[in-house]
Design a protein around this motif. Sequence first.
Motif, short mmCIF file in Angstrom:
data_model
loop_
_atom_site.label_atom_id
_atom_site.label_comp_id
_atom_site.label_asym_id
_atom_site.label_seq_id
_atom_site.Cartn_x
_atom_site.Cartn_y
_atom_site.Cartn_z
N LEU A 151 -31.83 9.25 23.23
CA LEU A 151 -32.75 9.96 22.36
C LEU A 151 -34.03 9.18 22.12
CD1 LEU A 151 -31.18 11.98 19.59
CD2 LEU A 151 -33.46 11.16 19.24
N LEU A 155 -39.51 6.48 22.86
CA LEU A 155 -40.28 6.07 21.70
C LEU A 155 -40.62 4.59 21.80
CD1 LEU A 155 -38.13 7.83 19.00
CD2 LEU A 155 -40.29 8.61 19.93
N LEU A 161 -34.85 3.78 14.47
CA LEU A 161 -34.33 5.15 14.47
C LEU A 161 -32.93 5.17 15.08
CD1 LEU A 161 -34.73 8.16 13.93
CD2 LEU A 161 -35.70 8.37 16.20
N LEU A 165 -29.57 6.51 13.28
CA LEU A 165 -28.78 7.61 13.83
C LEU A 165 -27.34 7.19 14.10
CD1 LEU A 165 -31.28 9.12 16.40
CD2 LEU A 165 -30.63 10.05 14.20
N LEU A 169 -22.47 7.53 12.35
CA LEU A 169 -21.48 8.02 13.28
C LEU A 169 -20.41 6.97 13.56
CD1 LEU A 169 -23.86 9.74 15.83
CD2 LEU A 169 -22.71 10.75 13.89
N ILE A 218 -34.01 16.57 27.39
CA ILE A 218 -35.07 16.93 26.45
C ILE A 218 -36.21 15.92 26.53
CG2 ILE A 218 -35.66 17.30 24.02
CD1 ILE A 218 -32.82 18.15 23.51
N GLU A 221 -38.70 16.38 29.51
CA GLU A 221 -39.51 17.60 29.67
C GLU A 221 -40.98 17.31 29.53
OE1 GLU A 221 -37.95 20.12 26.78
OE2 GLU A 221 -36.14 20.57 27.90
N ARG C 103 -32.83 27.89 23.04
CA ARG C 103 -34.23 27.54 22.82
C ARG C 103 -34.96 28.53 21.94
NH1 ARG C 103 -37.14 24.43 27.55
NH2 ARG C 103 -35.40 23.25 28.37
N ILE C 160 -31.95 13.18 10.86
CA ILE C 160 -32.54 14.38 11.45
C ILE C 160 -34.04 14.40 11.18
CG2 ILE C 160 -32.63 16.89 11.27
CD1 ILE C 160 -29.65 16.85 10.79
N THR C 163 -35.85 11.66 13.15
CA THR C 163 -35.97 12.00 14.57
C THR C 163 -37.14 12.95 14.78
OG1 THR C 163 -33.58 11.85 14.76
CG2 THR C 163 -34.74 12.92 16.55
N ALA C 166 -40.37 11.11 14.49
CA ALA C 166 -40.63 10.12 15.53
C ALA C 166 -41.31 10.73 16.74
CB ALA C 166 -39.33 9.44 15.94
N PHE C 167 -40.96 11.97 17.05
CA PHE C 167 -41.58 12.62 18.20
C PHE C 167 -42.81 13.38 17.73
CE2 PHE C 167 -38.65 11.83 21.59
CZ PHE C 167 -37.48 11.51 20.93
N LYS C 173 -40.39 19.58 21.17
CA LYS C 173 -39.49 18.53 21.67
C LYS C 173 -38.84 17.83 20.49
CE LYS C 173 -39.80 14.56 24.77
NZ LYS C 173 -40.75 13.75 25.55
N ARG C 176 -36.11 19.96 19.09
CA ARG C 176 -34.90 20.02 19.92
C ARG C 176 -34.11 18.73 19.83
NH1 ARG C 176 -37.50 23.22 23.47
NH2 ARG C 176 -37.99 21.58 24.96
N MET C 177 -34.83 17.60 19.74
CA MET C 177 -34.12 16.32 19.55
C MET C 177 -33.40 16.32 18.21
SD MET C 177 -34.04 14.25 21.93
CE MET C 177 -34.83 13.39 23.26
N LEU C 180 -30.33 18.25 18.42
CA LEU C 180 -29.24 17.51 19.04
C LEU C 180 -28.57 16.59 18.03
CD1 LEU C 180 -27.74 16.86 21.67
CD2 LEU C 180 -29.40 15.08 22.10
N VAL C 181 -29.41 15.90 17.23
CA VAL C 181 -28.86 15.01 16.20
C VAL C 181 -28.02 15.82 15.22
CG1 VAL C 181 -29.46 13.45 14.34
CG2 VAL C 181 -30.76 13.40 16.44
N VAL C 184 -24.66 16.77 16.92
CA VAL C 184 -23.79 15.59 17.03
C VAL C 184 -23.24 15.23 15.64
CG1 VAL C 184 -23.73 13.13 17.55
CG2 VAL C 184 -24.90 14.69 19.09
#
Lengths: 221, 53, 266
Positions: A151, A155, A161, A165, A169, A218, A221, C103, C160, C163, C166-167, C173, C176-177, C180-181, C184
């Motif tokens: 993920l 970055l 991060l 994350l 878990l 992802i 892309e 999507r 979440i 994330t 960060a992008f 994008k 979508r990341m 995913l978080v 999970v």
Amino acid sequence: MRPFWALVKRDLTLGMRRKSQIYQPLVFQLLVVTMFPLGLGSGAKTLALIAPAVIWILALLASLLTLDQIFKNDYDDGSVESYVLTSSPLSFAVLAKVLAHWLLSGLPLVLFSPILAVLLHLPPSSYPTLMLSLLIGTPIFSFIGSIGSALTMSLKHGGLLLTVLVMPLLTPVLIFGAGAVVESSLGNSASQHLMFLSGMLVLSFTLVPFAAAAAIKINLE
Amino acid sequence: MTEFLNMGGYAFFVWTSIGVFVISLLIDFFSLSMKEKTVKRNIKSLLKRKNLR
Amino acid sequence: MNISINTIINMPKKWWEAIVLFYHKLGSPPSFYRISGYFLKWLLLIAIILAGIGFYDGLILAPVDYQQGDTVRIMYVHVSSAWMSMFIYAIMGICGLIAIIWRMKVAEAVLMASAPIGAWFTLITLLTGSLWGKPMWGTWWEWDARMTSELILLFLYIGIMATYTAFSEDARKAARMAALVAVVGLVNLPIIHFSVKWWSSIHQGTTVSLMGESKITWDMLRPLIYMAFATKFYYGYSMLKRARMYLLETESNKKWAQTIVMEEKS
């Protein structure tokens, strides 16, 4: 299966070229474990009481040091795209990376743990349980860490991060892993804890590759 | 009235809890309108730049 | 006549067809934006009214607990917030799945829009839990199963949102990341809950569960129900508002978004 083993072999070769990367987490553990008696006093009873938890937490922290490297280096030099382009599924590539990472970081942790156990006065009868619990637990670190690594690989400062994350878990792994060693140090059977750990390992093995593959896709892309 | 405010001696705990609840949701509420203003302002300036070309 | 032949042919004939059509319309960003706009004021109004009734009922009408006294009134904000923190996370997990597999932009919007309010409810749960715990347990914090799980849930929410932030270059994008978080995290949540509960049962402290084992009387349950609904309606308001902003942002190069922004004089 050839791409799988090729990837594992490549990562191991690269890893063995930089042996310092293997030793650094172990040195880190040694430095930090020294802090405990210095902070708490050298009483054997206190140290023995906290030894299972401390050794497990140190294994966790030492793993965190290397987790982002699972995919970051490959992303930076463009190798990640080559996994996607091979004929074998992306999840196989993830498995290969996780295996290589565990061999280079997790396995050393398992083998080094008795030294930490000696320093913290863990009863020697618990050493087998300690090593077994870490043997089952460290691959789970690598698995879950691979999701975080996939993920954050694009970055610049993804390390924090990744930690944010991955830590929540991994709490069940810590609970059952340290718990196993505590039970063993009390003279009880740790089989229940170890079984839960094994269950989590199996779950990781089956589900994580898909999650990490999704993160890679992802990111690309 | 005073026994309402006093809450059986637990005034601090009960009223601070209510306060935490109300203030948090108020912060969320006001951040909504701030976000709305920011987003719309950004889009407007984006459009202005496009039309100038 | 402005009605095209297509609209006449495709008009829903049965009530369930209308529902299916409505559901599909929600998937389209401009329709979602427009339809949600109708509900906003009502959601907020109902939330405020229900909260008002709930507060009056809980703080004035409801009886005190014979053991906990007036502190039991904290339950009305604590438990309702706890329920919301978990309910919202479940919604985020489902939206995350939809966002990754299909999507759907609207799913991404609902996911990211739910995160801040969900995190707030989680924080409220932790803080009010602490404020309830101090008079009850004597300490500001106790590592019991519920509070520990709630703390980990807060970390998941933060993950979440972090994330997504960060992008920063590509919002889709990033969403979508974050999706995913969320997924999970959702898969892990039962494992985390179970392991924390198990751990807590082994390290049995002398703590009393915040809710206690006694059955709750109707006079205490009723305000809780009001607050439970009030928080749900406020969640709807907050989430839809943020989701609309997400859609405007990510569709800012489309005509429908530009028209809306230019038309609204603020």
